[in-house]
Design a protein around this motif. Structure first.
Motif, short mmCIF file in Angstrom:
data_model
loop_
_atom_site.label_atom_id
_atom_site.label_comp_id
_atom_site.label_asym_id
_atom_site.label_seq_id
_atom_site.Cartn_x
_atom_site.Cartn_y
_atom_site.Cartn_z
N PRO A 1 0.83 -1.21 0.00
CA PRO A 1 0.00 0.00 0.00
C PRO A 1 0.86 1.26 0.00
O PRO A 1 1.90 1.33 0.66
CB PRO A 1 -0.81 -0.13 1.29
N VAL A 2 0.42 2.25 -0.75
CA VAL A 2 1.12 3.53 -0.81
C VAL A 2 1.22 4.16 0.57
O VAL A 2 2.22 4.81 0.91
CB VAL A 2 0.39 4.47 -1.80
N SER A 3 0.20 3.97 1.40
CA SER A 3 0.15 4.63 2.71
C SER A 3 1.24 4.15 3.66
O SER A 3 1.50 4.80 4.68
CB SER A 3 -1.22 4.39 3.36
N ALA A 4 1.89 3.00 3.36
CA ALA A 4 2.86 2.43 4.30
C ALA A 4 4.31 2.75 3.93
O ALA A 4 5.20 2.48 4.73
CB ALA A 4 2.68 0.92 4.39
N VAL A 5 4.55 3.27 2.73
CA VAL A 5 5.93 3.45 2.28
C VAL A 5 6.16 4.89 1.85
O VAL A 5 5.23 5.63 1.54
CB VAL A 5 6.27 2.49 1.12
N GLU A 6 7.42 5.26 1.82
CA GLU A 6 7.85 6.59 1.38
C GLU A 6 8.62 6.44 0.08
O GLU A 6 9.49 5.60 -0.06
CB GLU A 6 8.76 7.23 2.45
N GLY A 7 8.26 7.26 -0.90
CA GLY A 7 8.99 7.19 -2.17
C GLY A 7 8.54 6.00 -3.00
O GLY A 7 7.35 5.72 -3.13
#
Length: 265
Positions: free
Chosen positions: A147-153
């Motif tokens: 999920p996009v919400s869990a990672v940076e970049g």
């Protein structure tokens, strides 16, 4: 199956299917959906033959027939099943049901580098071993999504532990999807697929968090694994010099030193 005929049949009503390893040890038939009342079909050299006792094919009403078999757990993909209906003085009718056998995926986390307690902004490198309940009969695609919400970049994947070899994963509105497609790759029980994923946990995250990774492949149920990580925050001094009050303290007197600190979360 609902079977109609142009005229009433008068003997020799049978249903037959070829002997396939995917079908398991037996094939049964019944006029009801209750498998306990089903009748065993006879096995010949090349097929199972179900003698449809008490059944007549005709134009006035359909003969509703149920066929039962237990696919072996290691079978995956489209089932090449052909079902033939026959009766005396009738041309045999063969139909090809669209049946696919769905396998199971089993992801296991083998390595998590540098540790399960990274500091904020530290790259996470995780190695998964993806095994399957059965052997895929064709080369295809395996996809891993985060999920996009869990990672940076961005998120990258690789078959080696070197982040510089990572292939960028595709970003959509909610997930990063890593499509692993090779023409010579087959999911097999004996040879699990090993896959590295590289990502930065969300910079604003602090403390315990879970990063779910979902694996998908054609004719397999999707399966998820939650990477548990404990993100350690960082403190930084943003004031170039401490503020001392008073500027020239007298010996043995009290004074204050003020620092301006910022945190990552």
């Amino acid at each position: 199956f609902s079977v109609w005929a142009s005229a009433w049949s008068d003997g020799g009503e049978t249903l037959s299917v070829p002997i396939l390893p995917e079908l398991g040890e037996s094939v049964r038939w019944s006029l009801s959906s209750v498998v306990g009342s089903a009748t065993m079909c006879n096995m010949t050299l090349q097929e199972y033959v179900c003698t449809l006792s008490g059944v007549r094919f005709g134009p006035a009403a359909a003969a509703n027939l149920y066929l039962f078999f237990g696919p072996v757990s290691t079978s995956v993909g489209p089932l090449p099943l052909e079902v033939k209906f026959a009766a005396l003085t009738f041309d045999a009718l063969t139909t090809y049901p669209n049946i696919s056998l769905i396998g199971l995926l089993n992801p296991n986390l083998l390595q998590q580098l540098p540790s399960s307690s990274p500091t904020s902004g530290e790259l996470q490198s995780v190695l998964f071993s993806l095994s399957s309940s059965g052997d895929s009969s064709f080369p295809g695609s395996v996809a891993a999504s985060l999920p996009v919400s869990a990672v940076e970049g961005s998120v990258y994947f690789s078959f080696s532990g070197d982040p510089t070899t990572g292939v960028p994963c595709t970003l959509n509105s909610t997930n990063f999807t890593c499509d692993v497609t090779t023409q010579d790759m087959y999911l097999t029980r004996q040879r699990p697929l090993q896959l590295w994923l590289f990502f930065f946990p969300k910079f604003s995250a602090l403390g315990a968090m879970e990063v779910p990774v979902t694996f998908r492949a054609p004719y397999f149920q999707s399966s998820s694994y939650k990477i548990v990580t404990l993100v350690q925050g960082l403190l930084t001094i943003t004031s170039p010099l401490p503020v001392v009050e008073p500027n020239f303290p007298v010996a043995f007197s009290s004074f204050n030193i003020t620092f301006v600190l910022r945190s990552t979360a």
